[in-house]
Motif scaffolding. Structure first.
Motif, short mmCIF file in Angstrom:
data_model
loop_
_atom_site.label_atom_id
_atom_site.label_comp_id
_atom_site.label_asym_id
_atom_site.label_seq_id
_atom_site.Cartn_x
_atom_site.Cartn_y
_atom_site.Cartn_z
N ILE A 183 23.09 4.92 46.19
CA ILE A 183 24.28 5.68 45.73
C ILE A 183 24.24 5.84 44.21
CG2 ILE A 183 26.80 5.64 45.55
CD1 ILE A 183 26.84 4.17 48.24
N GLU A 184 24.01 4.74 43.50
CA GLU A 184 23.98 4.78 42.05
C GLU A 184 22.84 5.67 41.54
OE1 GLU A 184 23.65 0.70 41.01
OE2 GLU A 184 25.78 0.24 41.39
N SER A 185 21.71 5.64 42.23
CA SER A 185 20.56 6.44 41.81
C SER A 185 20.87 7.94 41.93
CB SER A 185 19.35 6.08 42.66
OG SER A 185 18.26 6.92 42.36
N PHE A 186 21.49 8.37 43.04
CA PHE A 186 21.79 9.79 43.23
C PHE A 186 22.87 10.26 42.26
CE2 PHE A 186 23.73 13.44 45.54
CZ PHE A 186 22.60 14.26 45.51
N GLU A 187 23.85 9.38 41.97
CA GLU A 187 24.87 9.72 40.98
C GLU A 187 24.24 9.94 39.61
OE1 GLU A 187 27.47 6.37 41.28
OE2 GLU A 187 28.80 7.32 42.77
N ALA A 188 23.26 9.09 39.27
CA ALA A 188 22.57 9.25 37.99
C ALA A 188 21.78 10.55 37.94
CB ALA A 188 21.63 8.06 37.76
N GLN A 189 21.18 10.95 39.07
CA GLN A 189 20.43 12.22 39.11
C GLN A 189 21.34 13.40 38.85
OE1 GLN A 189 17.99 12.73 42.64
NE2 GLN A 189 17.47 10.57 42.70
N LEU A 190 22.52 13.41 39.47
CA LEU A 190 23.46 14.52 39.24
C LEU A 190 23.93 14.57 37.80
CD1 LEU A 190 25.73 14.63 42.44
CD2 LEU A 190 23.87 16.14 41.80
N GLU A 191 24.21 13.38 37.25
CA GLU A 191 24.69 13.33 35.87
C GLU A 191 23.61 13.83 34.92
OE1 GLU A 191 26.46 10.07 32.65
OE2 GLU A 191 25.96 9.47 34.70
N THR A 192 22.36 13.44 35.17
CA THR A 192 21.27 13.89 34.32
C THR A 192 21.10 15.41 34.39
OG1 THR A 192 20.13 11.79 34.63
CG2 THR A 192 18.80 13.66 33.87
N ALA A 193 21.19 15.96 35.61
CA ALA A 193 21.04 17.41 35.78
C ALA A 193 22.15 18.17 35.08
CB ALA A 193 21.04 17.76 37.26
N ALA A 194 23.37 17.61 35.03
CA ALA A 194 24.51 18.31 34.45
C ALA A 194 24.51 18.27 32.93
CB ALA A 194 25.81 17.72 35.00
N PHE A 195 24.03 17.13 32.37
CA PHE A 195 24.17 16.94 30.93
C PHE A 195 22.85 16.89 30.19
CE2 PHE A 195 27.95 15.01 32.90
CZ PHE A 195 28.95 15.70 32.22
N ALA A 196 21.74 17.24 30.88
CA ALA A 196 20.43 17.09 30.25
C ALA A 196 20.33 17.88 28.96
CB ALA A 196 19.33 17.52 31.22
#
Length: 270
Positions: free
Chosen positions: A42-55
């Motif tokens: 769960i934490e890993s997928f949340e981090a992926q979305l956050e990275t994609a949004a704010f990269a």
């Protein structure tokens, strides 16, 4: 219970994206307390979305505010150049010739003073203009970066709307034998027949290679499109009906038939 099968079922992505139903949410939260692997997923997928949004999001640099304040402060706190009138006592004019000499000398002094003052004012104007242009350039850069950030956020919102459509069928596609770490998710709209793909965990294709999606229709593989460079949800070819989806690694530009020895993920519909 096979924890890895449960994680690769796509329930983690549904929960994080907010499209899981109440029963799925309750079950996932209970299991995440029992199995650390689920909580980590769960934490890993949340981090992926956050990275994609704010990269590519860039905050406004503090230097802009500081430069602007310095320019304004310098412009309004500079001492006013003043001149002091010094009375000059001259001897009585003895002749017109001596008077003209004094007038000529005074004119030369005034000309020199005027030239120095004009040079000083020109330099002040040039410095202020350069500072203004630098601030204008920084400001335009910040505006452009903010537009990119807003576009990414809008894309993320639109993707969330697509995935939460009640007509959307989610197909989890785990990795095949030897490629268990791979994972992708296909969203197939049973009404519009549109196909979208989310590359959760898919290694970057090697040079000269490209991933290709296949739809199994009536037992035959049909080309469903090539995976291009896209962030988040990728739209591929519409598919009227389908029993399963698969992805193979093909030569750049794709193939007319899949090379099954290059199969990376596979998932059944329904």
């Amino acid at each position: 219970m096979n924890v890895q099968d449960y994680i690769q079922s796509g329930i983690v992505e549904s929960y994080v994206l907010g499209i899981a139903n109440e029963q799925e949410v309750t079950e996932l939260l209970q299991l995440s307390n029992q199995y650390p692997e689920i909580k980590q997923a769960i934490e890993s997928f949340e981090a992926q979305l956050e990275t994609a949004a704010f990269a590519n999001a860039v905050p406004a640099p503090m230097a802009i505010k500081n430069n602007l304040l310095n320019v304004l402060q310098n412009e309004f706190t500079k001492p006013v150049v003043s001149s002091t009138v010094v009375p000059i006592t001259t001897a009585p004019i003895k002749s017109i010739s001596n008077y003209l000499k004094y007038v000529a000398a005074a004119s030369i002094i005034l000309l020199l003073c005027s030239s120095v003052l004009n040079f000083y004012l020109y330099n002040q104007y040039k410095n202020a203009n350069n500072n203004y242009l630098a601030l204008l350039k920084d400001n335009n850069g910040v505006i452009a970066d903010n537009r990119v950030y807003q576009t990414k956020m809008l894309d993320l919102y639109n993707n969330m709307q697509i995935m939460s459509d009640p007509n959307m069928v989610k197909v989890a596609m785990p990795g095949v034998a030897g490629k268990e770490n791979n994972l992708t998710t296909v969203f197939w709209n049973s009404k519009t027949k549109e196909v979208f793909l989310l590359a959760n965990k898919l290694p970057k294709a090697a040079e000269g290679k490209q991933y290709q999606l296949w739809a199994l229709v009536d037992g035959k593989p049909i080309d469903a499109g090539l995976l291009e460079d896209c962030n988040g949800l990728c739209k591929l070819k519409n598919t009227p009906k389908v029993q399963a989806f698969a992805i193979t690694l093909e030569d750049k530009g794709g193939s007319t038939t899949p090379h099954l020895d290059q199969l990376v993920v596979l998932g059944k519909v329904g």
